[in-house]
Design a protein around this motif. Structure first.
Motif, short mmCIF file in Angstrom:
data_model
loop_
_atom_site.label_atom_id
_atom_site.label_comp_id
_atom_site.label_asym_id
_atom_site.label_seq_id
_atom_site.Cartn_x
_atom_site.Cartn_y
_atom_site.Cartn_z
N ASP A 43 0.80 -1.22 0.00
CA ASP A 43 0.00 0.00 0.00
C ASP A 43 0.84 1.27 0.00
OD1 ASP A 43 -2.30 -1.43 -0.09
OD2 ASP A 43 -2.82 -1.15 2.02
N ARG A 44 1.99 1.20 0.56
CA ARG A 44 2.80 2.41 0.69
C ARG A 44 4.04 2.40 -0.19
NH1 ARG A 44 1.63 1.82 6.77
NH2 ARG A 44 -0.38 2.83 6.88
N SER A 45 4.14 1.42 -1.05
CA SER A 45 5.23 1.31 -2.01
C SER A 45 6.61 1.44 -1.37
CB SER A 45 5.07 2.37 -3.12
OG SER A 45 3.84 2.20 -3.76
N MET A 46 6.84 0.75 -0.27
CA MET A 46 8.17 0.76 0.36
C MET A 46 9.15 -0.01 -0.51
SD MET A 46 7.46 0.47 4.42
CE MET A 46 9.17 0.82 4.78
N ARG A 47 10.36 0.39 -0.50
CA ARG A 47 11.38 -0.24 -1.34
C ARG A 47 11.99 -1.49 -0.72
NH1 ARG A 47 10.96 2.30 -5.92
NH2 ARG A 47 10.97 4.56 -5.87
N ALA A 48 11.92 -1.61 0.60
CA ALA A 48 12.50 -2.76 1.27
C ALA A 48 11.68 -4.02 0.94
CB ALA A 48 12.53 -2.55 2.77
N PRO A 49 12.34 -5.18 0.83
CA PRO A 49 11.61 -6.41 0.51
C PRO A 49 10.74 -6.86 1.68
CG PRO A 49 13.94 -6.86 0.85
CD PRO A 49 13.78 -5.38 0.91
N LEU A 50 9.63 -7.49 1.34
CA LEU A 50 8.67 -7.95 2.33
C LEU A 50 9.31 -8.81 3.42
CD1 LEU A 50 5.74 -8.22 3.36
CD2 LEU A 50 5.45 -10.10 1.75
N PRO A 51 10.16 -9.80 3.09
CA PRO A 51 10.74 -10.63 4.16
C PRO A 51 11.54 -9.80 5.17
CG PRO A 51 11.04 -11.71 2.04
CD PRO A 51 10.51 -10.33 1.75
N LEU A 52 12.25 -8.78 4.70
CA LEU A 52 13.03 -7.96 5.61
C LEU A 52 12.13 -7.17 6.55
CD1 LEU A 52 15.73 -6.75 6.55
CD2 LEU A 52 15.47 -5.03 4.76
N ILE A 53 11.07 -6.59 6.01
CA ILE A 53 10.15 -5.82 6.85
C ILE A 53 9.42 -6.75 7.81
CG2 ILE A 53 8.08 -4.38 6.84
CD1 ILE A 53 9.07 -3.21 4.21
N ALA A 54 8.98 -7.90 7.33
CA ALA A 54 8.26 -8.86 8.19
C ALA A 54 9.17 -9.36 9.31
CB ALA A 54 7.73 -10.02 7.36
N ALA A 55 10.41 -9.70 8.98
CA ALA A 55 11.35 -10.17 10.00
C ALA A 55 11.65 -9.08 11.02
CB ALA A 55 12.64 -10.66 9.34
N SER A 56 11.78 -7.86 10.55
CA SER A 56 12.04 -6.73 11.45
C SER A 56 10.87 -6.51 12.40
CB SER A 56 12.32 -5.45 10.66
OG SER A 56 13.45 -5.60 9.85
N LEU A 57 9.65 -6.52 11.86
CA LEU A 57 8.47 -6.35 12.71
C LEU A 57 8.30 -7.51 13.68
CD1 LEU A 57 5.78 -4.85 10.30
CD2 LEU A 57 6.73 -3.79 12.34
N ALA A 58 8.61 -8.73 13.23
CA ALA A 58 8.51 -9.89 14.12
C ALA A 58 9.53 -9.78 15.26
CB ALA A 58 8.71 -11.18 13.33
N ALA A 59 10.76 -9.40 14.94
CA ALA A 59 11.78 -9.24 15.97
C ALA A 59 11.40 -8.13 16.95
CB ALA A 59 13.14 -8.93 15.32
N LEU A 60 10.88 -7.04 16.44
CA LEU A 60 10.42 -5.95 17.30
C LEU A 60 9.26 -6.42 18.18
CD1 LEU A 60 10.71 -2.96 18.05
CD2 LEU A 60 9.14 -2.44 16.19
N SER A 61 8.39 -7.25 17.64
CA SER A 61 7.26 -7.78 18.41
C SER A 61 7.74 -8.67 19.55
CB SER A 61 6.33 -8.58 17.50
OG SER A 61 5.74 -7.75 16.54
N VAL A 62 8.70 -9.56 19.27
CA VAL A 62 9.24 -10.43 20.31
C VAL A 62 9.88 -9.60 21.41
CG1 VAL A 62 11.00 -12.18 20.81
CG2 VAL A 62 9.52 -12.44 18.81
N ALA A 63 10.68 -8.62 21.01
CA ALA A 63 11.34 -7.76 21.99
C ALA A 63 10.32 -6.98 22.83
CB ALA A 63 12.30 -6.79 21.29
N THR A 64 9.31 -6.48 22.19
CA THR A 64 8.27 -5.72 22.90
C THR A 64 7.53 -6.61 23.89
OG1 THR A 64 7.99 -4.22 21.02
CG2 THR A 64 6.18 -4.33 22.60
N ALA A 65 7.13 -7.80 23.46
CA ALA A 65 6.43 -8.73 24.36
C ALA A 65 7.32 -9.12 25.53
CB ALA A 65 5.97 -9.96 23.59
#
Length: 186
Positions: A43-65
């Motif tokens: 939706d926002r036409s980010m240049r980073a690949p989906l796996p990188l963004i997904a892995a980053s958000l997942a790691a941030l989620s684990v750290a936050t929890a």
């Protein structure tokens, strides 16, 4: 929903809940991270690949929890109940509002999946069952009960829309307009 699932994961860690419940809510948080990554990429036409963004958000989620779990572990049990079970329930309830609004505003259920709803309700019911069978109480099950209850509201509204849009149960002359009471609330 992502924030609600992370807060609930933190509460589950602090209360040393069953690994089943933590894995279940953790997988919900991971799926939320994946969906948010898809939105960011497509939706926002980010240049980073989906796996990188997904892995980053997942790691941030684990750290936050994990951090939330450490914070909750220092709180009195009563506050864990309010913040760790009540707050996620409120976040989950708020997560239904955009879908309800779209249903009423468009008077359509286009794109809605009854199958996904069934899976979510079955998963939430299973988690509630496990919680209650393993010594947990209704307060701990509140996030899952919230999801079940609001899916009931969503399904009831979807069925009403389908019936009125097809000419049954008080449909308008055109058969697609919402009833005046629904249109006034949109």
């Amino acid at each position: 929903w992502h924030i609600g699932s992370l807060v609930y994961c933190g509460a589950l860690m602090a209360s040393q809940a069953s690994a089943w419940l933590l894995a279940s809510m953790g997988s919900f948080a991971a799926m939320s991270a994946l969906l948010e990554a898809q939105i960011a990429v497509y939706d926002r036409s980010m240049r980073a690949p989906l796996p990188l963004i997904a892995a980053s958000l997942a790691a941030l989620s684990v750290a936050t929890a994990w951090v939330l779990g450490l914070c909750f572990a220092r709180l009195p049990v009563e506050l864990i109940g309010v913040l760790g079970h009540g707050l996620p329930s409120a976040f989950f309830a708020l997560g239904f509002l955009p879908q309800l609004r779209v249903f009423v505003k468009a008077w359509s259920v286009a794109g809605y999946s009854f199958g996904i709803t069934i899976l979510d309700v079955v998963g939430s019911a299973a988690n509630t069952y496990v919680l209650l069978r393993t010594g947990g109480g209704w307060a701990e099950a509140l996030p899952f009960l919230t999801i079940i209850g609001l899916h009931g509201v969503l399904v009831a509204l979807a069925v009403w829309i389908l019936l009125t849009a097809r000419g049954g149960c008080g449909a308008s002359e055109k058969g697609t307009d919402p009833p005046a009471s629904a249109a006034a609330g949109a």
